[in-house]
Motif scaffolding. Structure first.
Motif: not given
Ligand SMILES: [Zn+2]
Length: 472
Positions: A177-179, A269-271, A273-275, A330-332, A355-357
């Protein structure tokens, strides 16, 4: 016979032309521009997975005053995104103007002798904007940008993001995951003289993390059910990393070293958003959370967006008053698994509901003296968000805003929407055939790093982190 000779001659002359053009292409002899460069510094705020629909909803409520202010006085729109939408790939694409096949960062890790090896900064095959600005003598700082460990010898400051695999991530099937910044890991900070000061920050943030999470997300029930407890536990490291990089970036700006470009990355915001998409938008799911949990956690995603807006405001205020500001994702993000039950037997990533795949559009909001002036209005709906370009256009656009040529060998091109007519009058767009790796790769990186890190596979690094109590 004559015709055959003619054909051979034609083939030969084409071959000769090709070889001539191939000769003229390499750039080591092509002189680098020497300026003068624009005086306007550039503040780049990279935010993972920032979604236009959420931003618009909150801007309408008056909840994101900083982003709304940038939109009113500047430029905003969406960016098309190339797959795969993995953070290391996309943030390297954004930083280089090249797609994965060219820049070489194709995911989190690669296979080497049947073992997974994490990509590192020196695996990138193309120069990033921080390399190119440095070559032109411009000072640059990056804080927390993807794939920047080991820190490169930039003309300025680089505070790495070292990504890692923890055992709990592995157990939960999360892979990598993110660092973050890790105490005890070498070569995270350039220049080395700044290392001690920067590496003191993550320990301080860790000791205050519960209070920080309450400040960002509000007071949460102490005894969350199993599913929600897992989801929240898997946000902690993202909030810790973001708060660490926020403090480091503010510290750099306060030291006022006169950067031509400062870039900071935030991943929460990504993390979140996923959860927590299912809690923010329960109507999008066949099996929404219980009313209690919607009440308790329905706002955490929006709370993070509000924290982010405040943080961007702090960074902009701490920076030079004449800076150009570029906020970019980097993506929505959107709902996934709309029919899933999200049972307590599930683990992350099966518990993720955002998700955003499929590569939903990224966001770009920018304002400053070099950009076209906005009309003071805000969009009514998503249809009014126009496409400004592609994520791969970011690096050439940043180069243009700093008065530097983009590479013709890049996939990306400067986005015309980001450059005002008066700016391009003073600093016309220029290009260069290409940058070869010899031109930009710091001479120390390859020998020194490979020598010192050759045997340092991720397991060894993880052991170090475990012993420091950073991971279990
Ligand atoms: Zn993501």
């Amino acid at each position: 016979m004559k015709r055959a000779l003619q054909r051979i001659a034609a083939v030969l002359s084409v071959a000769l032309l090709l070889s001539l053009s191939a000769c003229s292409e390499p750039s080591s002899t092509e002189s680098f521009p020497t300026g003068p460069y624009p005086e306007t510094p550039l503040l780049v705020l990279g935010v993972d997975g920032l979604e236009w629909d959420v931003v618009l909803e909150l801007v309408k409520r008056g909840d994101l005053p900083v982003l709304a202010g940038l939109m009113r006085r500047g430029v905003y729109g969406s960016l098309a995104v190339d797959r795969p939408t993995l953070s290391p790939v996309l943030w390297t694409t954004a930083a280089t103007g090249h797609l994965a096949a060219e820049h070489g960062i194709t995911g989190f890790a690669y296979r080497h002798k049947k073992k997974a090896k994490l990509f590192r900064s020196f695996d990138r095959r193309r120069p990033a904007f921080w390399n190119l600005l440095g070559m032109a003598g411009q000072r640059v700082a990056t804080v927390g940008w993807w794939l920047t460990w080991p820190a490169e010898e930039v003309n300025g400051v680089m505070v790495s993001q070292a990504n890692t695999i923890t055992n709990s991530m592995r157990r939960d099937g999360m892979g990598i995951s993110k660092g973050a910044l890790f105490t005890g890991l070498q070569r995270q900070v350039w220049p080395p003289a700044m290392e001690a000061r920067v590496l003191a920050v993550p320990a301080r943030v860790e000791s205050e993390l519960d209070e920080h999470m309450e400040r960002v997300l509000g007071r949460l029930p102490g005894d969350l059910p199993e599913v929600e407890a897992v989801l929240m536990r898997h946000c902690r490291w993202a909030l810790r990393a973001d708060e660490t990089y926020r403090r480091v970036a503010l510290d750099l700006l306060a030291a006022d070293e006169g950067f031509d470009l400062l870039a900071v990355y935030f991943g929460g915001s990504d993390v979140l958003g996923h959860r927590f998409w299912r809690y923010a938008y329960p109507q999008q799911y066949k099996h929404p959370p219980t009313a209690d949990m919607i009440e308790a956690l329905g706002d955490v995603l929006h709370d993070y967006y509000r924290w982010l807006d405040t943080t961007l405001g702090e960074l902009i205020a701490a920076g030079p008053a004449n800076a150009n500001v570029v906020v970019v994702s980097d993506h929505g993000m959107h709902a996934i698994r709309p029919r899933a039950r999200f049972a307590s037997a599930d683990r992350i990533p099966a518990l993720n509901s955002g998700g955003h795949s499929d590569a939903p559009d990224a966001l770009l909001i920018a304002a400053g003296p070099s950009l076209p002036l906005g009309d003071g209005g805000l969009p009514e709906n998503r249809e009014q968000i126009v496409e400004l370009g592609r994520l791969v256009d970011l690096a050439p656009s940043l180069l243009a805003l700093r008065g530097l040529p983009y590479g013709l060998n890049m996939t990306g091109r400067p986005m015309p929407a980001l450059l005002s007519a008066s700016f391009t009058e003073n600093f016309p767009l220029t290009s260069r055939s290409r940058w070869t790796s010899d031109d930009w790769r710091p001479s120390w990186t390859t020998p020194l790093v490979e020598e010192s890190l050759q045997d340092d596979d991720s397991e060894q690094r993880l052991e170090q982190l475990r012993s420091l109590g950073y991971i279990k």
